[in-house]
Design an enzyme around this catalytic site. Structure first.
Site, PDB file in Angstrom:
ATOM      1  N   GLN A  17      24.540 -25.252  49.798  1.00  0.00           N
ATOM      2  CA  GLN A  17      25.506 -24.448  50.192  1.00  0.00           C
ATOM      3  C   GLN A  17      25.956 -23.513  49.167  1.00  0.00           C
ATOM      4  O   GLN A  17      26.939 -22.561  49.346  1.00  0.00           O
ATOM      5  CB  GLN A  17      26.738 -25.457  50.585  1.00  0.00           C
ATOM      6  CG  GLN A  17      26.764 -26.245  51.656  1.00  0.00           C
ATOM      7  CD  GLN A  17      27.702 -27.251  51.831  1.00  0.00           C
ATOM      8  OE1 GLN A  17      28.640 -27.425  51.066  1.00  0.00           O
ATOM      9  NE2 GLN A  17      27.544 -28.141  53.072  1.00  0.00           N
ATOM     10  N   HIS A  42      29.525 -28.380  48.931  1.00  0.00           N
ATOM     11  CA  HIS A  42      30.999 -28.348  48.708  1.00  0.00           C
ATOM     12  C   HIS A  42      31.347 -27.623  47.296  1.00  0.00           C
ATOM     13  O   HIS A  42      31.975 -28.125  46.347  1.00  0.00           O
ATOM     14  CB  HIS A  42      31.408 -29.748  48.749  1.00  0.00           C
ATOM     15  CG  HIS A  42      31.549 -30.371  49.971  1.00  0.00           C
ATOM     16  ND1 HIS A  42      31.987 -31.637  50.338  1.00  0.00           N
ATOM     17  CD2 HIS A  42      30.836 -30.165  51.071  1.00  0.00           C
ATOM     18  CE1 HIS A  42      31.663 -32.038  51.356  1.00  0.00           C
ATOM     19  NE2 HIS A  42      30.925 -31.038  52.019  1.00  0.00           N
ATOM     20  N   GLU A  92      42.003 -28.812  57.106  1.00  0.00           N
ATOM     21  CA  GLU A  92      43.466 -29.087  56.785  1.00  0.00           C
ATOM     22  C   GLU A  92      43.940 -27.430  56.473  1.00  0.00           C
ATOM     23  O   GLU A  92      43.295 -26.732  56.041  1.00  0.00           O
ATOM     24  CB  GLU A  92      43.817 -29.878  55.353  1.00  0.00           C
ATOM     25  CG  GLU A  92      43.757 -31.338  56.065  1.00  0.00           C
ATOM     26  CD  GLU A  92      44.215 -32.147  54.800  1.00  0.00           C
ATOM     27  OE1 GLU A  92      44.134 -33.473  54.892  1.00  0.00           O
ATOM     28  OE2 GLU A  92      44.571 -31.801  53.820  1.00  0.00           O
ATOM     29  N   TYR A 147      47.277 -33.634  47.409  1.00  0.00           N
ATOM     30  CA  TYR A 147      47.102 -33.467  49.180  1.00  0.00           C
ATOM     31  C   TYR A 147      46.133 -34.529  49.446  1.00  0.00           C
ATOM     32  O   TYR A 147      45.738 -34.517  50.638  1.00  0.00           O
ATOM     33  CB  TYR A 147      46.572 -32.019  49.341  1.00  0.00           C
ATOM     34  CG  TYR A 147      47.612 -31.146  49.098  1.00  0.00           C
ATOM     35  CD1 TYR A 147      48.475 -30.632  50.132  1.00  0.00           C
ATOM     36  CD2 TYR A 147      48.146 -30.808  48.011  1.00  0.00           C
ATOM     37  CE1 TYR A 147      49.871 -29.886  49.849  1.00  0.00           C
ATOM     38  CE2 TYR A 147      49.164 -29.866  47.404  1.00  0.00           C
ATOM     39  CZ  TYR A 147      50.133 -29.671  48.495  1.00  0.00           C
ATOM     40  OH  TYR A 147      51.149 -28.913  48.480  1.00  0.00           O
ATOM     41  N   TYR A 198      31.424 -38.969  58.566  1.00  0.00           N
ATOM     42  CA  TYR A 198      30.455 -38.587  59.440  1.00  0.00           C
ATOM     43  C   TYR A 198      29.650 -39.709  60.171  1.00  0.00           C
ATOM     44  O   TYR A 198      29.432 -39.748  61.492  1.00  0.00           O
ATOM     45  CB  TYR A 198      29.263 -37.737  58.809  1.00  0.00           C
ATOM     46  CG  TYR A 198      30.100 -36.271  58.457  1.00  0.00           C
ATOM     47  CD1 TYR A 198      30.281 -35.392  59.338  1.00  0.00           C
ATOM     48  CD2 TYR A 198      29.818 -36.134  57.036  1.00  0.00           C
ATOM     49  CE1 TYR A 198      31.054 -34.371  58.711  1.00  0.00           C
ATOM     50  CE2 TYR A 198      30.507 -34.988  56.480  1.00  0.00           C
ATOM     51  CZ  TYR A 198      30.973 -34.265  57.436  1.00  0.00           C
ATOM     52  OH  TYR A 198      31.554 -32.891  56.976  1.00  0.00           O
TER      53      TYR A 198
END
Length: 387
Positions: A105, A168, A262, A272, A283
């Site tokens: 990614q 990520h 979120e 958070y 998953y």
């Protein structure tokens, strides 16, 4: 030449109220929201829009930023930055970028320009960087020359604790008029077993706030403590969207696991919850962290999705179309759409899914004339005209 590709007609009369939630399938988890309209808000009446192709032929575009003269900078994840001209034509690669680690990614990610770009020609971007021990999220700045070259390139942020996987990275970047810069990071794919997101001495899963030269603002919440001075908030999973709201505050959006995307309005020094609590599940179907959606020491999201929308970039609408003014537009990667949220203060009161037939939407940009540019993973920049 702009080519019209679709027309979505309004399905409800002006002023009509829709009470059913947006059709989105069964939730993955059975958590009860903490307050009304924290998820599955009422569906808004359908918006009439005309959609046309503004530019095409890009390779995995990730971020787009206006230069103020009808031109735009656009990043391609494999490691290229280009100019899109006012007629939709696309330049060759701009010279001067540092090496980009286009793995998984990772790659060349977001791009933004200084609020004083017309005077200082400063460009900011985020990217995956290869360092000893693996890959990190980094942010850099440069001056855009008249020939399109990026000059005086310098990193202003380099994430610590490299990971060898390609997951990520975050990441959005927002330079502010006061000389500070917001940067969002991800947990680097650590999952619910990762501890660095809750560690205030690392920059994994954090909102970062620095000055434009990489120095630390004196009013950051962890200055003078044992925490990393760059950190603004913590406990985030993978923030791929960020925008400044009409209230002048930073808003972020992050990927959950299976459920639990979120929307947050991060406050200084607050936590958070990831990976201890989540409104989603793993998953593989197991519980995340504590198995709870919330706990007293963690902040609640303003809004969450289950099933996910897999959020990309987002922007608040400040254009000429009155019905959308103040609404938040979010790119959805899965199932793919342009998601519109209507807010009352800091509460979501309605949701709409537009452009459900264009595939994965990576970034969003509101134009001065009231139109919206939508960046798709397929390589197109779409122009969305409301009303």
């Amino acid at each position: 030449m702009i080519r019209k590709i679709t027309l979505v007609a309004a399905a409800a009369a002006a002023g009509a109220v829709a009470w059913a939630e947006v059709r989105q399938g069964r939730p993955n988890a059975d958590f009860t929201p903490a307050f009304a309209a924290q998820t599955r808000a009422p569906e808004l009446p359908a918006s009439p829009v005309t959609v046309s192709t503004f530019a095409s032929g890009l390779e995995n575009p990730w971020g787009i930023a206006p230069l103020g003269n009808g031109q735009f900078l656009v990043t391609e994840r494999p490691g290229t930055m280009r100019l899109i001209n006012a007629d939709g034509s696309v330049s060759g690669p701009l010279p001067g970028l540092p090496d980009v680690a286009a793995e998984g990614q990772g790659g060349l990610l977001d791009v933004a320009v200084s609020p004083q770009f017309a005077q200082d020609r400063t460009v900011f971007w985020t990217y995956a960087k290869s360092v000893r021990g693996g890959l990190v999220t980094a942010a850099a700045r440069a001056t855009l020359g008249p020939d399109g070259a990026l000059n005086d390139v310098a990193d202003i942020f380099v994430q610590d604790n490299p990971a060898r996987n390609g997951r990520h990275f975050g990441s959005r970047i927002i330079p502010m008029a006061d000389g500070t810069v917001w940067i969002t990071t991800g947990d680097r794919g650590a999952g619910d077993s990762g501890t660095l997101v809750q560690d205030v001495t690392t920059t994994h899963g954090k909102v970062i706030r620095i000055n434009a030269d990489g120095s630390i603002p004196a009013d950051n919440p962890f200055v003078g403590s044992d925490g990393d001075d760059q950190i603004w908030s913590l406990g985030h999973r993978n923030m791929q969207g960020a925008a400044i709201g009409p209230d002048g505050a930073l808003w972020t959006i992050e990927h959950g696991p299976r459920g639990g995307d979120e929307l947050n309005r991060p406050q200084a020094g607050l936590n958070y919850g990831w990976p201890v609590v989540s409104y989603g599940i793993n998953y593989r179907g197991s519980a995340v962290g504590s198995g709870q959606a919330r706990a007293a020491q963690f902040e609640e999201p303003v809004y969450y999705w289950d099933p996910v929308i897999a959020p990309g970039g987002m922007m608040f609408y400040d254009g000429a179309y009155a019905d959308w003014r103040g609404d938040l537009f979010i790119g959805s990667l899965n199932p793919g759409a342009l998601v519109r949220l209507k807010l009352s203060g800091a509460q979501v009161v309605g949701e709409e899914r537009l452009l459900t037939d264009v595939g994965r939407v990576r970034d969003v940009q509101v134009l001065p004339d009231g139109a919206i540019l939508v960046l798709t993973d397929a390589g197109d920049v779409l122009r969305v005209v409301p009303g």
